[in-house]
Design a protein around this motif. Structure first.
Motif: not given
Ligand SMILES: [Zn+2]
Length: 65
Positions: A13, A18, A20, A28
């Motif tokens: 990430c 997060l 995608r 996300e």
């Protein structure tokens, strides 16, 4: 984000915590590798973070012989 000794930024990430999920929807969700922390220690970086799996070793009841 402060990295202490032995910690690395999560490559999955890129330290955001997060990832995608869908490029088109820009959806996300929490990074499954660092669980939203954005960082891992070196061993978590290799084997993945534990603690959210169902195969817990903290249940001591099954070790009674
Ligand atoms: Zn991550």
């Amino acid at each position: 984000m402060n990295l202490t000794l032995g910690e690395v930024k999560c490559k999955r990430c890129k330290g955001r915590g997060l990832v995608r999920v869908n490029l088109r929807d820009k959806l996300e969700c929490m990074c499954p590798k660092c669980w939203g922390d954005g960082k891992l220690d070196w061993i978590e970086n290799v084997i993945g973070r534990r603690g959210f799996s169902s195969s817990s070793d903290s249940t001591g009841s099954s070790s009674n012989w």
